[in-house]
Each structure stands twice: as C-alpha cells, then as structure tokens.
Write an enzyme that holds these catalytic residues in place. Sequence first.
Site, PDB file in Angstrom:
ATOM      1  N   SER A 179      16.659  -5.040 -77.849  1.00  0.00           N
ATOM      2  CA  SER A 179      17.869  -5.574 -77.195  1.00  0.00           C
ATOM      3  C   SER A 179      17.617  -6.812 -76.341  1.00  0.00           C
ATOM      4  CB  SER A 179      18.519  -4.498 -76.346  1.00  0.00           C
ATOM      5  OG  SER A 179      19.248  -3.636 -77.168  1.00  0.00           O
ATOM      6  N   LYS A 190      19.328  -9.772 -77.572  1.00  0.00           N
ATOM      7  CA  LYS A 190      20.799  -9.932 -77.505  1.00  0.00           C
ATOM      8  C   LYS A 190      21.218 -11.152 -76.683  1.00  0.00           C
ATOM      9  CE  LYS A 190      21.902  -5.109 -78.509  1.00  0.00           C
ATOM     10  NZ  LYS A 190      21.912  -3.759 -77.985  1.00  0.00           N
ATOM     11  N   TYR A 241      22.060  -1.625 -69.818  1.00  0.00           N
ATOM     12  CA  TYR A 241      22.966  -0.625 -70.406  1.00  0.00           C
ATOM     13  C   TYR A 241      23.811   0.022 -69.311  1.00  0.00           C
ATOM     14  CZ  TYR A 241      18.957  -0.941 -73.619  1.00  0.00           C
ATOM     15  OH  TYR A 241      17.927  -1.374 -74.388  1.00  0.00           O
ATOM     16  N   VAL A 273      14.722  -1.155 -76.325  1.00  0.00           N
ATOM     17  CA  VAL A 273      14.184   0.189 -76.557  1.00  0.00           C
ATOM     18  C   VAL A 273      12.701   0.212 -76.955  1.00  0.00           C
ATOM     19  CG1 VAL A 273      16.291   1.474 -77.073  1.00  0.00           C
ATOM     20  CG2 VAL A 273      15.112   0.262 -78.897  1.00  0.00           C
TER      21      VAL A 273
END
Length: 304
Positions: free
Chosen positions: A61, A64, A240, A258
């Site tokens: 992530s 992103k 998150y 992750v």
Amino acid sequence: MEELLQKILEQNRYRVKYGRVASYIPALAKADPGNVGISVANMKGQLFTAGDCCVKFTMQSIAKPLALIQALVDRGPVEVFRKVGMEPTGDPFNSIIKLETLNPSKPLNPMINAGAIAITSLIKGKNSSERIERILKLVRLMAGNESIGINEKVYRSEKETAHRNRAMAYFMLDTGVLDGDVEDILDTYFLQCAIEVTCSDIANIALCLANRGSTPAGREIVPAEIVRIITTFMVTCGMYNASGEFAIKAGIPAKSGVSGGIMAVVPQKMGIGVYSPALDPKGNSTAGIHILEDLSAWLDLSIF
Ligand code: GLN
C-alpha cells in the site's frame, strides 16, 4: 542520530512477537518476522540507518500515494476526485461494504484498495506495462535509485489470489467507477504493490515529499500542490483505520503497507522508512508504529 535510531529500534524490537506476517498473499508469508529496520534521510539527503535497513520488501500500500501522484499529474485533481473521494472510511483497507451502501457509489479515498484500484485506472498508458513503467519512473526519480524494480514472485502470488480485489474491481466496473479492461487495470495495481524497495529507498522517497516534491539538489519531481494533497491523505487515511490514533500519537503523515513497511514524511525536516513485517490486526507493523511514535516524541516531530 544513528545512536538514537539504534536505541529506539532495540527498545521496540520485542513488539515483533505481538504481530503476524501477512499471509493472504502467500509470497509475503516468507518474510522474516524478526526483521526490524529504519532509515532517516535529512534535508541534505544524508542517510542515517539502524537494523535491517537494507532488507528488500515490496511496497504494497505504500505505492498508493505514489500512484495517486501519477494520476494527479496525468489527469488533474478535478477528474481524479470525480472518481474517488477524499474522506477516511473507518473500515479495513480491503473492505467492500461501502461500495454498495454509498450512493452515488464511489470509493471513499485513494488509500483503500477500492480507491487505489480506481486511481490506477486513471494513470495514462495504453496498457498495464505502459502504466507501471510510468509509476516506476516516478518512484526511481523520487528515490534516486534507478535499480528499483518489481518482485515477480510477489506480483504473481497476489495476482493468483486477489479474489477480493478482483470482486471490488468488477463491482466498480458495474457502477461506472472503472471503465476499460478490468484485468489490465488490476494487473497494474498488483505490479505497483510488488515494487521492491529498502527502508533507505522509502526514506528518500519520503524526503522528496518532505521537501515539497524536490530532490535535495533542488530538482522538482512532483509539483508542491500535489505533495500537499498526498501528505494530507497520509494523515487522514495513511494508516488505514488506525490513522486517527497514529495522528494523535505520532503526528506525522505516514503510509503503511502489508509487507510491514511504513513511509513517513516530516515536512521540511526528514523522510523516514521503517520496515518490520509482523503486523497488528489492522495491517500495520507493530514495531514500526511504535518506533515512529518514539522517534516523534524524541525529536518533537508532530506537525500538530
Ligand atoms: N497488495 C495489497 C492488497 O491489495 C496491498 C494492501 C496493503 O498493503 N494494505 O491487498
């Protein structure tokens, strides 16, 4: 600085035993849960490191925000935010629920999987290889490392097992958030997640963001206005559904993945890369989070 990093790292090493390495992407389960590393890049571009700062891991992530930069460069904010929102979710990163319950259907932000897949579809290029080449070019420039590439095993492993991401992508095709070749869009997403880096690469990328998008030598890689959008998302959605707590405890814009990496940006001060693959239930590195909180307390890094 290195002494401080070493000390904070050793104080938090025990926390790896309270986490678990991600295994839903089978290749990630091979990581050594005992690894802990940190790199800090200051505004002059000097690197300070401790622990396993040279172990390679995939961005997951952390890619992103970088894909979002490329989409914003390619399409501009109006077009990008027509497809993806700007609000935190409070749900896990891979949650599917709000895609159906929100009307009109639109992923809430670019830092959750649904939003990131939609963002990836906005990157210019006629197919997955052209899109990933453009993301890689940006990542290499920001990191100052031409040798950054893809971990093929992790890429294939995710591609074979990404049933949930695939479900979200097809759902978004149905609702008009995605258009085009869904498998090809997903392919770019899996490739960007599998970009392989070290803590030091992450620290250098974060430094570029800390320096409003420019290298320490003053070369602009990302427009400052886009950096402002990215670091704001890192504060509100980067960790998150633990972003609020992290903002209170560390107060540093950060993005986790992750694989156990965290990229942290201290505007006008430093870029930080942390790696430790044992994760808490929300998918954040157990040792990594606390190392950043301690470093923030020691050096008074909170932006708030
Ligand atoms: N590749 C991962 C996924 O889509 C990235 C998620 C993450 O790092 N939180 O599930």
